[in-house]
Design a protein around this motif. Structure first.
Motif, mmCIF file in Angstrom:
data_model
loop_
_atom_site.group_PDB
_atom_site.id
_atom_site.type_symbol
_atom_site.label_atom_id
_atom_site.label_comp_id
_atom_site.label_asym_id
_atom_site.label_seq_id
_atom_site.Cartn_x
_atom_site.Cartn_y
_atom_site.Cartn_z
ATOM 1 N N GLN A 151 0.836 -1.192 0.000
ATOM 2 C CA GLN A 151 0.000 0.000 0.000
ATOM 3 C C GLN A 151 0.877 1.251 0.000
ATOM 4 O OE1 GLN A 151 -3.345 0.013 -0.301
ATOM 5 N NE2 GLN A 151 -3.054 -2.187 -0.600
ATOM 6 N N PRO A 152 0.435 2.316 -0.711
ATOM 7 C CA PRO A 152 1.233 3.553 -0.771
ATOM 8 C C PRO A 152 1.449 4.141 0.615
ATOM 9 C CG PRO A 152 -0.596 3.602 -2.351
ATOM 10 C CD PRO A 152 -0.809 2.412 -1.488
ATOM 11 N N GLN A 153 2.650 4.587 0.861
ATOM 12 C CA GLN A 153 2.965 5.251 2.114
ATOM 13 C C GLN A 153 2.842 6.765 1.928
ATOM 14 O OE1 GLN A 153 3.625 3.511 4.997
ATOM 15 N NE2 GLN A 153 3.024 1.807 3.672
ATOM 16 N N PRO A 154 2.186 7.452 2.861
ATOM 17 C CA PRO A 154 2.051 8.913 2.734
ATOM 18 C C PRO A 154 3.426 9.573 2.689
ATOM 19 C CG PRO A 154 0.642 8.057 4.496
ATOM 20 C CD PRO A 154 1.555 6.938 4.081
ATOM 21 N N THR A 155 3.598 10.514 1.773
ATOM 22 C CA THR A 155 4.847 11.255 1.674
ATOM 23 C C THR A 155 4.556 12.749 1.708
ATOM 24 O OG1 THR A 155 4.776 11.224 -0.747
ATOM 25 C CG2 THR A 155 6.013 9.465 0.332
ATOM 26 N N ARG A 156 5.435 13.489 2.342
ATOM 27 C CA ARG A 156 5.283 14.948 2.428
ATOM 28 C C ARG A 156 5.711 15.582 1.106
ATOM 29 N NH1 ARG A 156 8.283 19.477 3.469
ATOM 30 N NH2 ARG A 156 7.340 21.083 4.805
ATOM 31 N N GLY A 157 4.979 16.598 0.675
ATOM 32 C CA GLY A 157 5.330 17.305 -0.547
ATOM 33 C C GLY A 157 6.623 18.084 -0.389
ATOM 34 N N SER A 158 7.269 18.381 -1.507
ATOM 35 C CA SER A 158 8.535 19.130 -1.487
ATOM 36 C C SER A 158 8.276 20.602 -1.182
ATOM 37 C CB SER A 158 9.244 19.018 -2.843
ATOM 38 O OG SER A 158 9.492 17.673 -3.162
ATOM 39 N N ASP A 159 9.258 21.241 -0.560
ATOM 40 C CA ASP A 159 9.200 22.682 -0.352
ATOM 41 C C ASP A 159 9.503 23.405 -1.671
ATOM 42 O OD1 ASP A 159 8.693 22.294 2.334
ATOM 43 O OD2 ASP A 159 10.801 22.456 2.913
ATOM 44 N N ILE A 160 8.966 24.603 -1.815
ATOM 45 C CA ILE A 160 9.197 25.434 -2.994
ATOM 46 C C ILE A 160 9.863 26.727 -2.546
ATOM 47 C CG2 ILE A 160 8.127 26.732 -4.877
ATOM 48 C CD1 ILE A 160 5.862 24.707 -4.880
ATOM 49 N N GLU A 161 10.913 27.148 -3.253
ATOM 50 C CA GLU A 161 11.546 28.439 -3.006
ATOM 51 C C GLU A 161 11.179 29.391 -4.141
ATOM 52 O OE1 GLU A 161 15.713 28.015 -2.361
ATOM 53 O OE2 GLU A 161 15.449 27.236 -0.331
ATOM 54 N N TYR A 162 10.773 30.610 -3.786
ATOM 55 C CA TYR A 162 10.277 31.563 -4.778
ATOM 56 C C TYR A 162 10.956 32.910 -4.530
ATOM 57 C CZ TYR A 162 6.793 33.705 -7.898
ATOM 58 O OH TYR A 162 6.159 34.339 -8.929
ATOM 59 N N PRO A 163 11.928 33.304 -5.365
ATOM 60 C CA PRO A 163 12.610 34.590 -5.155
ATOM 61 C C PRO A 163 11.763 35.760 -5.655
ATOM 62 C CG PRO A 163 13.532 33.474 -7.063
ATOM 63 C CD PRO A 163 12.508 32.543 -6.495
ATOM 64 N N LEU B 22 1.023 36.224 -6.463
ATOM 65 C CA LEU B 22 2.069 35.394 -7.059
ATOM 66 C C LEU B 22 1.436 34.250 -7.845
ATOM 67 C CD1 LEU B 22 4.577 35.037 -4.072
ATOM 68 C CD2 LEU B 22 4.592 36.756 -5.875
ATOM 69 N N GLN B 23 2.195 33.772 -8.830
ATOM 70 C CA GLN B 23 1.824 32.577 -9.592
ATOM 71 C C GLN B 23 2.787 31.461 -9.188
ATOM 72 O OE1 GLN B 23 -0.611 32.047 -12.106
ATOM 73 N NE2 GLN B 23 -1.503 34.020 -11.522
ATOM 74 N N ILE B 24 2.270 30.431 -8.544
ATOM 75 C CA ILE B 24 3.095 29.337 -8.045
ATOM 76 C C ILE B 24 2.717 28.053 -8.776
ATOM 77 C CG2 ILE B 24 3.764 28.000 -6.012
ATOM 78 C CD1 ILE B 24 4.620 30.839 -5.823
ATOM 79 N N ARG B 25 3.729 27.295 -9.212
ATOM 80 C CA ARG B 25 3.470 25.992 -9.835
ATOM 81 C C ARG B 25 3.440 24.933 -8.738
ATOM 82 N NH1 ARG B 25 3.262 23.805 -14.651
ATOM 83 N NH2 ARG B 25 3.896 25.746 -15.673
ATOM 84 N N ARG B 26 2.267 24.311 -8.574
ATOM 85 C CA ARG B 26 2.085 23.268 -7.553
ATOM 86 C C ARG B 26 1.397 22.077 -8.203
ATOM 87 N NH1 ARG B 26 -1.505 24.602 -3.290
ATOM 88 N NH2 ARG B 26 -0.328 23.306 -1.866
ATOM 89 N N GLY B 27 1.974 20.896 -8.032
ATOM 90 C CA GLY B 27 1.368 19.698 -8.592
ATOM 91 C C GLY B 27 1.205 19.737 -10.097
#
Length: 335
Positions: free
Chosen positions: A153-165, A181-186
Motif C-alpha cells: 500500500q502507498p505510504q504517505p509522503t510529504r510534498g517538497s518545499d518550494i523556493e520563490y525569489p 504570485l503565480q506558483i506551480r504546484r502539482g
C-alpha cells in the motif's frame, strides 16, 4: 523529444547530496524564473524542466526509483511507491504470480514487452528485492501473497518545499505589502496572495506553511519566499534605522533653517539649528523600519555646501568673519 537526464538538468552529479541539489535548484530557479524572464518561452520551459527535475531528485523515494529505472521509474502517479511507473509495477505483480512472460504493457511513456525478471539483476530473486525495496513489501518468511499486498500500500509522503525569489522596493520591505504570485504546484499554476511582513531585508526567508508541492497522501510542503530588496536612490538602512543625506547651504548651517525632508510616511519639516556642522545627524522618531512592535528612527545627515567663485570683496568679508569668530575644526583630533 526525449527528456534530459534530471541530474544533467540541475547540473549535479549522480552522487550529489540533498544540499547540493537544493542549491543547484535555487540558482536555476532564480535564473529562469518568469518574473525575470518576461515573455521568454525558452526560459519558461527551462523553469518547468528544472522544477520537474527537482521534484524527483529532492524526494528520496522518487530519486531511488529514478536511479534504478530512469524516467520510466517516475513516469506515473500510480503504483505503491507513488512515483514508480505503473507498467513496471504491473509487470512485477504478474511476474510474482508466474505470468510475466510473453506479456506487453504500455505506460509512463515506455512499452514493456516479453517481460522476464531475469532481465533485472540476473534472477527473479534480485528483481523482486529491487521492487520490494521500492514498494515497501517483504519476501518469504511465510507472509505469502496477502502479506505482500498489505505491505504494497502507498505510504504517505510529504510534498517538497518550494523556493520563490522576489524583488521588493525599499518602501515595501520597510513597511510590508501583499503580493499576488503565480506558483506551480502539482504541475499546475496557482494564483495566491502572499503577505510580506514589514522589516524584511535581503535574503529573508518567509515561510508560507502548506503552500509547497502537494504530498502523496501526506502533508503539503511549504513555500519559502526569498527576498531581495532593491537599492533606494537616497535612503539607506542601518538595522531598523533609515538614513538620508540632506544638503543645506552654508548660510542655512550658520543661521539655521526649516527644511522639508522625505520619510517613508511622507515629507516632514525639520528644523536645522543655527551653527549646524556638516555630518550632523538630526533624529526623526519612529520614521525608520517597522518590525513587529519595534520602530526604528530616521536620521537626517546634514551635508553643508559652500559657495564657489568668491571675488576679492567676498573673500575679505569671509576673512573678517573668520577673524571675529575663529574655529579650530581639528582641535579634538589627536593626529
Amino acid at each position: 523529444m526525449a527528456k534530459r537526464d534530471y541530474y544533467e538538468v540541475l547540473g549535479v552529479s549522480k552522487g550529489a547530496s540533498a544540499d547540493e541539489i537544493k542549491k543547484a535548484h535555487r540558482k536555476l530557479v532564480r535564473q529562469y524564473h518568469p518574473d525575470v524572464n518576461k515573455n521568454n518561452k525558452q526560459a519558461e520551459e527551462k523553469f518547468k524542466e528544472v522544477q520537474e527535475a527537482y521534484d524527483v531528485l529532492s524526494d528520496e523515494h522518487k530519486r531511488k526509483a529514478y536511479d534504478q529505472f530512469g524516467h520510466a521509474g517516475v513516469g506515473g502517479a500510480g503504483g505503491p511507491a507513488g512515483g514508480v511507473d505503473p507498467a513496471m509495477y504491473e509487470a512485477y505483480r504478474r511476474a510474482q504470480q508466474g505470468r510475466g512472460g510473453g506479456q506487453r504493457w504500455r505506460g509512463g511513456g515506455v512499452t514493456v514487452e516479453d517481460f522476464d525478471p531475469a532481465d533485472f539483476g540476473g534472477g527473479g530473486g534480485d528483481f523482486g528485492d529491487i521492487f520490494e525495496q521500492l514498494f515497501g513489501g517483504a519476501r518469504g518468511g511465510g507472509r505469502g501473497r496477502a502479506g505482500r499486498s498489505a505491505a504494497a500500500q502507498p505510504q504517505p509522503t510529504r510534498g517538497s518545499d518550494i523556493e520563490y525569489p522576489i524583488t521588493l522596493s525599499f518602501e515595501d520591505a520597510a513597511r510590508g505589502t501583499t503580493l499576488p504570485l503565480q506558483i506551480r504546484r502539482g504541475g499546475n499554476m496557482e494564483s495566491i496572495e502572499v503577505k510580506i511582513p514589514p522589516g524584511v531585508k535581503d535574503a529573508s526567508r518567509i515561510r508560507i506553511k502548506g503552500k509547497g508541492d502537494q504530498g502523496a497522501g501526506g502533508e503539503n510542503g511549504d513555500l519559502y519566499i526569498i527576498t531581495k530588496v532593491a537599492p533606494h536612490p537616497y535612503y539607506r538602512r542601518d538595522g531598523l534605522d533609515v538614513l538620508v543625506d540632506v544638503p543645506i547651504s552654508m548660510y542655512e548651517a550658520l543661521l539655521g533653517a526649516k527644511v522639508e525632508v522625505p520619510t517613508l510616511d511622507g515629507p516632514i519639516t525639520v528644523t536645522i539649528p543655527p551653527g549646524t556642522s556638516s555630518g550632523a545627524k538630526l533624529r526623526i522618531k519612529e520614521r525608520g523600519i517597522h518590525r513587529g512592535t519595534e520602530k526604528g528612527d530616521e536620521y537626517v545627515v546634514v551635508k553643508v555646501t559652500v559657495p564657489k567663485g568668491l571675488d576679492a570683496e567676498d573673500k575679505e568679508l569671509v576673512a573678517k568673519l573668520q577673524e571675529k569668530h575663529p574655529v579650530n575644526a581639528r582641535a579634538e583630533l589627536r593626529w
